[in-house]
Each structure stands twice: as structure tokens, then as C-alpha cells.
Enzyme design. Structure first.
Site, short mmCIF file in Angstrom:
data_model
loop_
_atom_site.label_atom_id
_atom_site.label_comp_id
_atom_site.label_asym_id
_atom_site.label_seq_id
_atom_site.Cartn_x
_atom_site.Cartn_y
_atom_site.Cartn_z
CB THR A 186 -0.94 0.03 1.21
OG1 THR A 186 -0.16 -0.08 2.41
CG2 THR A 186 -1.95 -1.10 1.14
CE LYS A 187 4.83 1.46 4.04
NZ LYS A 187 4.40 2.21 5.24
#
Length: 372
Positions: A186-187
């Protein structure tokens, strides 16, 4: 309006599905599944992106922090100054090398580590400062680096949420002695699993990290250090190389979303504080946190959920007050953020209509709760 997700990873992967499938097939066909050409190519590309001489891939963001500290010779009986408001990995890395994390408060607005707190906590045992670019907002690095130089301290950037952010025109990841990145899916730059990297301009530090993450060796069966197994695999490296070319556009979209939030929610200053960007910094908005003022957080979260808006909390406790550390210190700003902060949906694949809806829903909820 359908539900607004907190992140839209499914949309990203659906859009990139054909290219990701080709990457998977090519990686399997290469028979180089750990280290190898793919990892070297990504390391070169990521170093160039971060404007550093070196990037060394590793297993995850926590390992990146730990490897950097170990390579710098930090260990037993040392102290490392860290912000109390961060994900616990920032402190766990310090503990894992045998050093003591010393927790300090953050600043209002940017939520970056307070330089006054750093200075007042420097002791003869202090060896390093970890500066977290929280939420993708660059910390004010010049005074921190100057203070560190004055006391001979190692500066490690925790850039897990700040891929592509800049400070005074320089990339985050190039401003300290080393920087640690996470490529959790999710970065801003996310892999299809865990991954991490350390960036640095120091050739000695880079070589030591490269050995430490591969059993203490760069030549098979020649083990010079007591290392670990923390390697970036070839599939993740190939995915990251591909996604790196898309990152500038994704970050720009995040900035557009943040601008819409600031514009629309600026009128709600009686009820919430909006995040601010460090002077001369350009954020990449991994998260967009708002700080509630005099309104119960859970009531807002529940009301938004009923309106199909997903939210997050980053983070519900300061690290010093977690059960893992249980060493409470006075960090009033960080505590205020922990008690009243809410992260709004933030993802480059969210639409303008969805962001407008989030703003409208939040304003409606605030008016209702204040009226009650």
C-alpha cells in the site's frame, strides 16, 4: 455514491494486470528468483530516483532500518532518538540492535519530530537520530542535520511513507547518512508483497549493508560478517522497477487529492486541523490525516462508515505507551494526534467525485455531531 475505499489497490492491480502478468512470466522464465540482474537493475534505478549513490534492496522496511543501524555500528548501551508518533517499526529497529529508543514529541501541523525534543534528549550515550517523514510530509532536515553534525550523530531517514518527496529540491532519502524505505503493497511505491531498501552515499556503509542482508557475504561461502537473510526477490524487484516509472504521476495525483481536501475542508477549522507541509518541502501524501478538535473520533468514524466512507487511524497509540515498550514519556502533541487523528481516503486511483463526496460527508458529520 458507492463506498469510497481507504486505498484502491484493487483498481491499481486491475489497471496494471496485463503488464504485471508479463513481468511474472518473464521473471519465472529467467530462473533468477533471488538477487540477480533484476535486483541490481532496480537498485540502480531507485538510487538514481532518490539522487543517491547507492540503494540496497532488502526484505522489508523494518529490516532496512535495522540493517542501516547495524552497519553504522549502533548497538548495546547506545541511545537512538526517535519520534513517539510513528509506526512501531521505527523503534523496533533500534531495539533489535540492542540500543535504547528515546522517544520525543512531534510538531503541530507537520507532525515531524520536534528538534527541541531532540536537543534536550541528547546524552553521552546518544548515537543516532531517526527522522520519520510521516504521512509523506518531509521533515525540516537542515536544523536536524546541523544538530547531528554538532554532536557527531548518525542521521537515519525513515522514508517508508515518502517515496519521491523533496526538501529544498532534494529527494527524501538523500538527506541523512542513510535512509530506509518500505515497499509494502500500500506504499506510494509498493511491491506485490514485502520489500525494502536502504539508500546512502557512503560506499563503506553500502557495502556493509549489502553483506549484512545476505548472510554477511557478497561472495558465496565467504562470510565476513554475522549477517541475516533479508533479500529483495527478483519478482518484487521487477514489479518495483516497472511501478517506479509510474510513481511521479501517482504522486502528482496524490498532491491533487490533498489540494482538494485542503480547499474543501479549510472551512472546518473550528472542528479539525489539516496537515501542513514543511517549509521548502513537497509532500507525496501517503496518508492525509486530519486532527479532530473536541469531537469524539469514534463517532466520526462510525458516522462516515454509515455513509460508506472508509477511514484509518495512524496511529492510535504513541510508541512509548504501547504494551511492547510501556515507557510513557511526556509527548503532548503526539498524544493529541493519537487520540484525535483520522486518516481520510488517499489513493491515486480515487476519483474527484469520490474525494468531493468524502469532503461533503465529513462536513455533514461534523455539523451533525456539533449540533448534537
Amino acid at each position: 455514491m458507492n463506498s469510497v475505499p481507504f486505498v484502491a489497490l484493487d483498481r491499481c492491480h486491475e489497471t496494471l494486470k496485463a503488464d504485471l502478468s508479463k513481468i511474472f512470466d518473464a521473471t519465472v522464465a529467467s530462473n533468477e528468483l533471488v538477487l540477480g540482474k533484476a535486483c541490481r537493475e532496480f537498485e540502480l534505478r531507485f538510487a538514481d530516483f532518490c539522487e543517491t549513490e547507492f540503494a540496497i534492496g532488502c526484505g522489508n522496511g523494518l529490516d532496512a532500518l535495522t540493517l542501516a543501524l547495524r552497519a553504522a555500528g549502533i548497538g548495546e548501551n547506545d541511545e537512538v532518538i526517535v519520534p513517539a508518533n510513528s509506526f512501531i517499526a521505527t523503534a523496533l529497529a533500534v531495539s533489535s540492535v540492542g540500543a535504547k529508543p528515546v522517544f520525543v514529541d512531534c510538531l503541530e501541523g507537520t507532525y515531524s519530530i520536534d528538534i527541541g525534543g531532540i536537543e534536550s534528549n541528547i546524552t553521552p550515550k546518544t548515537r543516532a537520530i531517526i527522522v520519520v517523514h510521516l504521512y509523506g510530509i518531509p521533515a525540516d532536515m537542515d536544523p536536524i542535520v546541523a544538530l547531528a553534525n554538532k554532536h557527531g550523530l548518525f542521521v537515519l531517514e525513515d522514508a517508508a511513507q515518502a517515496h519521491g518527496a523533496t526538501y529544498k529540491g532534494k529527494k527524501i532519502g538523500s538527506l541523512g547518512h542513510a535512509a530506509a524505505f518500505s515497499f509494502y503493497p500500500t506504499k506510494n511505491l509498493g511491491a506485490l508483497g514485502d520489500g525494502g531498501a536502504v539508500t546512502t552515499d557512503d560506499p563503506v556503509l553500502a557495502e556493509r549493508i549489502r553483506k549484512l542482508c545476505n548472510y554477511g557475504s557478497t561472495v558465496k561461502y565467504q562470510h565476513e560478517l554475522q549477517g541475516v537473510n533479508s533479500r529483495l526477490d527478483s519478482l518484487q524487484a521487477n514489479v518495483l522497477s516497472y511501478k517506479l516509472s509510474l510513481l511521479p504521476d501517482w504522486n502528482e495525483r496524490r498532491r491533487q487529492i490533498a489540494a482538494k481536501y485542503h480547499e474543501s475542508l479549510g472551512e472546518c477549522s473550528d472542528y479539525l486541523d489539516l496537515p501542513q507541509v514543511t517549509k521548502a518541502g513537497e509532500a507525496v501524501w501517503h496518508l492525509f490525516p486530519v486532527l479532530l478538535k473536541g469531537i469524539a473520533r469514534q463517532s466520526v468514524i462510525d458516522a462516515l462508515a454509515e455513509l460508506q466512507v472508509s477511514t484509518g487511524i495512524h496511529y492510535p497509540y504513541t510508541i512509548d505507551k504501547t504494551e511492547a515498550y510501556d515507557s510513557p514519556v511526556s509527548v503532548p502533541v503526539a498524544e493529541k494526534v493519537a487520540e484525535g487523528g483520522i486518516s481520510l481516503p488517499m489513493d491515486p486511483y480515487l476519483t474527484d467525485g469520490e474525494i468531493d463526496y468524502v469532503c461533503s460527508a465529513l462536513k455533514s458529520v461534523l455539523e451533525q455531531l456539533v449540533g448534537d
